[in-house]
Scaffold this active site. Sequence first.
Site, PDB file in Angstrom:
ATOM      1  N   ASP A 142      -5.626 -12.640   4.296  1.00  0.00           N
ATOM      2  CA  ASP A 142      -5.651 -11.693   3.265  1.00  0.00           C
ATOM      3  C   ASP A 142      -6.916 -10.950   3.098  1.00  0.00           C
ATOM      4  OD1 ASP A 142      -3.989 -10.543   0.707  1.00  0.00           O
ATOM      5  OD2 ASP A 142      -5.842 -11.443  -0.295  1.00  0.00           O
ATOM      6  N   GLU A 197      -5.374  -9.003   7.583  1.00  0.00           N
ATOM      7  CA  GLU A 197      -5.093  -7.654   6.815  1.00  0.00           C
ATOM      8  C   GLU A 197      -6.595  -7.065   6.551  1.00  0.00           C
ATOM      9  OE1 GLU A 197      -5.090  -7.562   2.703  1.00  0.00           O
ATOM     10  OE2 GLU A 197      -3.186  -6.629   2.434  1.00  0.00           O
TER      11      GLU A 197
HETATM   12  C1  NOJ Z   1      -3.420  -7.894  -0.346  1.00  0.00           C
HETATM   13  C2  NOJ Z   1      -2.216  -8.459  -0.832  1.00  0.00           C
HETATM   14  O1  NOJ Z   1      -1.402  -8.250   0.049  1.00  0.00           O
HETATM   15  C3  NOJ Z   1      -2.202  -8.022  -2.180  1.00  0.00           C
HETATM   16  O2  NOJ Z   1      -0.696  -8.231  -2.600  1.00  0.00           O
HETATM   17  C4  NOJ Z   1      -3.010  -8.736  -3.046  1.00  0.00           C
HETATM   18  O3  NOJ Z   1      -2.988  -8.368  -4.419  1.00  0.00           O
HETATM   19  C5  NOJ Z   1      -4.394  -8.569  -2.569  1.00  0.00           C
HETATM   20  N1  NOJ Z   1      -4.543  -8.643  -1.306  1.00  0.00           N
HETATM   21  C6  NOJ Z   1      -5.402  -9.445  -3.272  1.00  0.00           C
HETATM   22  O4  NOJ Z   1      -5.013 -10.731  -2.823  1.00  0.00           O
END
Ligand code: NOJ
Length: 594
Positions: free
Chosen positions: A252, A314
């Site tokens: 993430d 991500e």
């Molecule tokens: C990316 C995640 O996909 C999202 O849902 C989240 O709020 C943020 N990162 C923080 O972790």
Amino acid sequence: MASSKNFCESTKCLFVVLIAVAAAVATICVVTLTDETLREKKAVNPQPWWQTSIVYQIYPRSFQDSDGDGTGDLEGIKDRLGYVSDLGVGAVWLSPFFVSPMRDFGYDVQNYTDVDPLFGTLDDFKHLMEEAKQKNIKIILDFVPNHTSNESYWFYMSERGDWHYRDYYVWNDGTNCSTGCKDTGGRRPPNNWLSVFGGSAWKWSGIRQKFYYHAFLDSQPDLNLRNQAVQDELKEVLKFWLRQEVDGFRADALKFMFESENVTQNELGLKDSFAWYEDDDHNLTTNFPEIYGILKDWRSVLDDFGKDKFLIAESYGISNEIRNEYYESGAVPFNFALIQYLNDSCNAMCMKTVINDSLSGLKENYWPNFVIGNHDNSRVANRFGPETIDAFNMLLLTLPGTPTTYYGEAIGMRDTMYSYSETKDPAGLQFNETLYLEHTRDPERSPMQWDDSPNAGFTNGTPWLRVNSNYKIINVKRENRTKNSHLDIYKQLAKIRQNSAFTDKYVKFLNISDIDENPSKILSYIRTRPGSDKYLVVINFGHRYANDVDLSEGAGSSKGEVVVNAMSSYKVNTEIDLKHITLSRGQGLVIKVK
Ligand code: NOJ
Ligand code: MG
């Protein structure tokens, strides 16, 4: 001492020469054999699972509730793996289910190595793993390394200045402030850095008498990844789950892992002093090259548990140079091009460019991927119109690389509109009643629609988010029984995608201006690889009818057989004349070229 000449005239020398020749011959034999064995192996098992599987993202809160508390859980997911396997997907990515106060619904982790009671227990997780193994489904976990919950043990200890934990987070004294700073110890944040969810990225801690940095909510303090102890803790987390035999991780918010150590500088040219925008220049808070060393470390942890563990990262909006660094470090960076760069005014030519840009410059060992939706973005039906649902599923599943499908997209679920008072997502609630709609992610998180029973079969209780009122029409049960439903077409696509023509990394677009006098309509490409069948994909993404299009030249043949039909009047398993193809918006075909 005997001279070398003398030595080589002796029988000893002959012996040494013979041994050397024998050794050289043996080495050549071994090298050739190994090479052949490797080649043979490659032929039998050419690609790792993550290159040939579709990844299916499950948002656990919203998939299936098993205990009537209105929130989805691990047992619910386990019970629905039959559906997942029927879809034809080979891997499931589970959004976080770890212990959390749920301020950001699990992306605020309190304890990385246990299951939140809302979702079940570690035993439930084991059962889920067993079931997945039985069904040959790989399991990918969400890994949140940038921040924890402010209710984690680490933060508790850090805030209290414990010697071991005090540098686990990014603390700063801020600067002097004379007015309006009573609540922040007479200090103000050191700079203008913004939180992605709005407002200053610095939060005052009365306990520590310092500010801490948070890229997301103030209940999500950023970890200090410059601290080796923090890096070690995170690696232990990976190992914990690898010991449970998970198959990989989705990492993430990676681009946020490091910030400038010099906090006296402001980020320049921000559009707003409250709202954070992706396209502002966040040069002091994102994309630091220190990220790559960490990725390499994780890769080696993963490799210790098997060479085919998947790591997908991500980071939105990264340049191709940064993308390549991720690959070099052993991770596959999510390619968000279909989410970020397509909109209604993007015609077929523009789509072709977006897709080609994603694929261009990928080195031999860089594996592509595409994703069209997730829990942070509006659903396909709402972004592009419900008439394009099958078209986009067709695109996603026939492009090269690993596709990721968000739950509900296979049945064409729609966003659900929630009033301000119904809103649960903190990203929406940071804003007022007029602005929240731009930011809330609740609409794409509404419960999965299984059937037409109350609450769509998602729960016996009161769902945490209201079920979309369209569930009597849009649901798995009904679509399973309906020929050419979104679900039916998705399954056909997933099946055809197993043909080796679709599992290499190349695509050849047909020249759009050649095939249609109006280039805004048809997107068309060939998927094939040496020794496999040849497929022609043709989809009308335009707003108008495309009449009598001639694709024969690009396809190298004038005949084909329709193998998947999305919405058009062509019939599957029938012959099609590639010189005269007619499709309207949202209609698409996968054709086996003859
Ligand atoms: C990316 C995640 O996909 C999202 O849902 C989240 O709020 C943020 N990162 C923080 O972790
Ligand atoms: Mg539950």
